[in-house]
Design a protein around this motif. Structure first.
Motif, PDB file in Angstrom:
ATOM      1  N   GLY A   1       0.803  -1.217   0.000  1.00 36.43           N
ATOM      2  CA  GLY A   1       0.000   0.000   0.000  1.00 36.43           C
ATOM      3  C   GLY A   1       0.833   1.263   0.000  1.00 36.43           C
ATOM      4  O   GLY A   1       0.436   2.281   0.570  1.00 36.43           O
ATOM      5  N   VAL A   2       2.002   1.179  -0.632  1.00 30.59           N
ATOM      6  CA  VAL A   2       2.867   2.357  -0.787  1.00 30.59           C
ATOM      7  C   VAL A   2       3.210   2.495  -2.267  1.00 30.59           C
ATOM      8  O   VAL A   2       3.007   1.564  -3.032  1.00 30.59           O
ATOM      9  CB  VAL A   2       4.173   2.237   0.044  1.00 30.59           C
ATOM     10  CG1 VAL A   2       3.866   2.119   1.520  1.00 30.59           C
ATOM     11  CG2 VAL A   2       5.040   1.071  -0.420  1.00 30.59           C
ATOM     12  N   ASN A   3       3.748   3.641  -2.647  1.00 31.30           N
ATOM     13  CA  ASN A   3       4.144   3.744  -4.048  1.00 31.30           C
ATOM     14  C   ASN A   3       5.533   3.113  -4.223  1.00 31.30           C
ATOM     15  O   ASN A   3       6.279   2.930  -3.268  1.00 31.30           O
ATOM     16  CB  ASN A   3       4.033   5.170  -4.593  1.00 31.30           C
ATOM     17  CG  ASN A   3       5.059   6.121  -4.059  1.00 31.30           C
ATOM     18  OD1 ASN A   3       6.228   5.756  -3.862  1.00 31.30           O
ATOM     19  ND2 ASN A   3       4.669   7.352  -3.829  1.00 31.30           N
ATOM     20  N   LYS A   4       5.830   2.801  -5.464  1.00 29.29           N
ATOM     21  CA  LYS A   4       7.074   2.091  -5.772  1.00 29.29           C
ATOM     22  C   LYS A   4       8.307   2.905  -5.369  1.00 29.29           C
ATOM     23  O   LYS A   4       9.313   2.341  -4.923  1.00 29.29           O
ATOM     24  CB  LYS A   4       7.110   1.766  -7.266  1.00 29.29           C
ATOM     25  CG  LYS A   4       8.256   0.884  -7.676  1.00 29.29           C
ATOM     26  CD  LYS A   4       8.179   0.552  -9.151  1.00 29.29           C
ATOM     27  CE  LYS A   4       9.431  -0.137  -9.611  1.00 29.29           C
ATOM     28  NZ  LYS A   4       9.442  -0.353 -11.055  1.00 29.29           N
ATOM     29  N   ALA A   5       8.236   4.228  -5.488  1.00 29.59           N
ATOM     30  CA  ALA A   5       9.371   5.084  -5.126  1.00 29.59           C
ATOM     31  C   ALA A   5       9.664   4.989  -3.624  1.00 29.59           C
ATOM     32  O   ALA A   5      10.831   4.953  -3.214  1.00 29.59           O
ATOM     33  CB  ALA A   5       9.102   6.525  -5.528  1.00 29.59           C
ATOM     34  N   THR A   6       8.624   4.933  -2.813  1.00 34.25           N
ATOM     35  CA  THR A   6       8.809   4.794  -1.363  1.00 34.25           C
ATOM     36  C   THR A   6       9.473   3.464  -1.047  1.00 34.25           C
ATOM     37  O   THR A   6      10.427   3.409  -0.262  1.00 34.25           O
ATOM     38  CB  THR A   6       7.455   4.900  -0.627  1.00 34.25           C
ATOM     39  OG1 THR A   6       6.901   6.189  -0.894  1.00 34.25           O
ATOM     40  CG2 THR A   6       7.617   4.692   0.865  1.00 34.25           C
ATOM     41  N   LEU A   7       8.986   2.408  -1.662  1.00 36.10           N
ATOM     42  CA  LEU A   7       9.581   1.089  -1.452  1.00 36.10           C
ATOM     43  C   LEU A   7      11.052   1.104  -1.851  1.00 36.10           C
ATOM     44  O   LEU A   7      11.910   0.604  -1.121  1.00 36.10           O
ATOM     45  CB  LEU A   7       8.824   0.027  -2.249  1.00 36.10           C
ATOM     46  CG  LEU A   7       9.393  -1.388  -2.182  1.00 36.10           C
ATOM     47  CD1 LEU A   7       9.395  -1.921  -0.751  1.00 36.10           C
ATOM     48  CD2 LEU A   7       8.614  -2.318  -3.097  1.00 36.10           C
ATOM     49  N   TYR A   8      11.361   1.706  -2.983  1.00 35.81           N
ATOM     50  CA  TYR A   8      12.741   1.788  -3.462  1.00 35.81           C
ATOM     51  C   TYR A   8      13.625   2.512  -2.452  1.00 35.81           C
ATOM     52  O   TYR A   8      14.710   2.046  -2.109  1.00 35.81           O
ATOM     53  CB  TYR A   8      12.782   2.493  -4.827  1.00 35.81           C
ATOM     54  CG  TYR A   8      14.194   2.795  -5.281  1.00 35.81           C
ATOM     55  CD1 TYR A   8      14.977   1.803  -5.865  1.00 35.81           C
ATOM     56  CD2 TYR A   8      14.752   4.050  -5.091  1.00 35.81           C
ATOM     57  CE1 TYR A   8      16.283   2.067  -6.265  1.00 35.81           C
ATOM     58  CE2 TYR A   8      16.050   4.330  -5.486  1.00 35.81           C
ATOM     59  CZ  TYR A   8      16.809   3.331  -6.070  1.00 35.81           C
ATOM     60  OH  TYR A   8      18.093   3.589  -6.450  1.00 35.81           O
ATOM     61  N   ARG A   9      13.169   3.677  -1.972  1.00 33.50           N
ATOM     62  CA  ARG A   9      13.973   4.464  -1.031  1.00 33.50           C
ATOM     63  C   ARG A   9      14.233   3.703   0.270  1.00 33.50           C
ATOM     64  O   ARG A   9      15.341   3.750   0.810  1.00 33.50           O
ATOM     65  CB  ARG A   9      13.301   5.812  -0.747  1.00 33.50           C
ATOM     66  CG  ARG A   9      13.402   6.785  -1.902  1.00 33.50           C
ATOM     67  CD  ARG A   9      12.971   8.193  -1.530  1.00 33.50           C
ATOM     68  NE  ARG A   9      11.662   8.269  -0.912  1.00 33.50           N
ATOM     69  CZ  ARG A   9      10.509   8.426  -1.560  1.00 33.50           C
ATOM     70  NH1 ARG A   9      10.514   8.546  -2.869  1.00 33.50           N
ATOM     71  NH2 ARG A   9       9.370   8.496  -0.909  1.00 33.50           N
ATOM     72  N   VAL A  10      13.237   2.996   0.751  1.00 31.08           N
ATOM     73  CA  VAL A  10      13.418   2.205   1.976  1.00 31.08           C
ATOM     74  C   VAL A  10      14.356   1.034   1.708  1.00 31.08           C
ATOM     75  O   VAL A  10      15.286   0.782   2.471  1.00 31.08           O
ATOM     76  CB  VAL A  10      12.057   1.717   2.532  1.00 31.08           C
ATOM     77  CG1 VAL A  10      12.260   0.705   3.655  1.00 31.08           C
ATOM     78  CG2 VAL A  10      11.229   2.895   3.022  1.00 31.08           C
ATOM     79  N   ARG A  11      14.131   0.324   0.611  1.00 27.61           N
ATOM     80  CA  ARG A  11      14.959  -0.848   0.283  1.00 27.61           C
ATOM     81  C   ARG A  11      16.422  -0.470   0.095  1.00 27.61           C
ATOM     82  O   ARG A  11      17.327  -1.188   0.524  1.00 27.61           O
ATOM     83  CB  ARG A  11      14.426  -1.529  -0.975  1.00 27.61           C
ATOM     84  CG  ARG A  11      15.146  -2.854  -1.260  1.00 27.61           C
ATOM     85  CD  ARG A  11      14.795  -3.439  -2.595  1.00 27.61           C
ATOM     86  NE  ARG A  11      15.264  -2.537  -3.625  1.00 27.61           N
ATOM     87  CZ  ARG A  11      14.583  -2.254  -4.723  1.00 27.61           C
ATOM     88  NH1 ARG A  11      13.413  -2.787  -4.943  1.00 27.61           N
ATOM     89  NH2 ARG A  11      15.089  -1.430  -5.615  1.00 27.61           N
ATOM     90  N   GLU A  12      16.673   0.675  -0.516  1.00 24.82           N
ATOM     91  CA  GLU A  12      18.047   1.115  -0.788  1.00 24.82           C
ATOM     92  C   GLU A  12      18.687   1.830   0.399  1.00 24.82           C
ATOM     93  O   GLU A  12      19.841   2.222   0.318  1.00 24.82           O
ATOM     94  CB  GLU A  12      18.071   2.014  -2.026  1.00 24.82           C
ATOM     95  CG  GLU A  12      17.659   1.298  -3.300  1.00 24.82           C
ATOM     96  CD  GLU A  12      18.531   0.091  -3.609  1.00 24.82           C
ATOM     97  OE1 GLU A  12      19.770   0.215  -3.530  1.00 24.82           O
ATOM     98  OE2 GLU A  12      17.974  -0.975  -3.928  1.00 24.82           O
ATOM     99  N   GLY A  13      17.939   2.031   1.478  1.00 26.87           N
ATOM    100  CA  GLY A  13      18.484   2.677   2.655  1.00 26.87           C
ATOM    101  C   GLY A  13      18.577   4.192   2.527  1.00 26.87           C
ATOM    102  O   GLY A  13      19.234   4.859   3.315  1.00 26.87           O
TER     103      GLY A  13
END
Length: 83
Positions: A40-52
């Motif tokens: 339930g988040v946008n892909k950019a948010t997931l990317y930023r969290v995943r990449e630290g």
């Protein structure tokens, strides 16, 4: 005069990429876009969290816990001392 220095370091929570990939695989999730939608988040948010690049918010953690109730947040995320 003696000076005392205290080193204060910040603690950040980060996601363990390998465990995130294992979670995706276990649930038949093929893409980050699909995972972002499930959480339930946008892909950019997931990317930023995943990449630290950004620490996951409490809301992000809650969404992961809600989307994958059987997954342990302690297993997916780790505390890292910075500084």
């Amino acid at each position: 005069m003696q000076s005392t220095s205290t080193s204060s370091s910040e603690v950040r929570i980060t996601i363990t990429r390998e465990r995130l990939e294992a979670l995706k695989s276990a649930h038949g999730i093929a893409s980050d876009q699909e995972l972002a939608e499930k959480i339930g988040v946008n892909k950019a948010t997931l990317y930023r969290v995943r990449e630290g690049k950004t620490a996951p918010s409490a809301e992000f953690l809650a969404r992961v816990a809600s989307a994958f109730p059987q997954a342990s947040l302690d297993h997916l995320f780790t505390l890292v001392r910075v500084g």
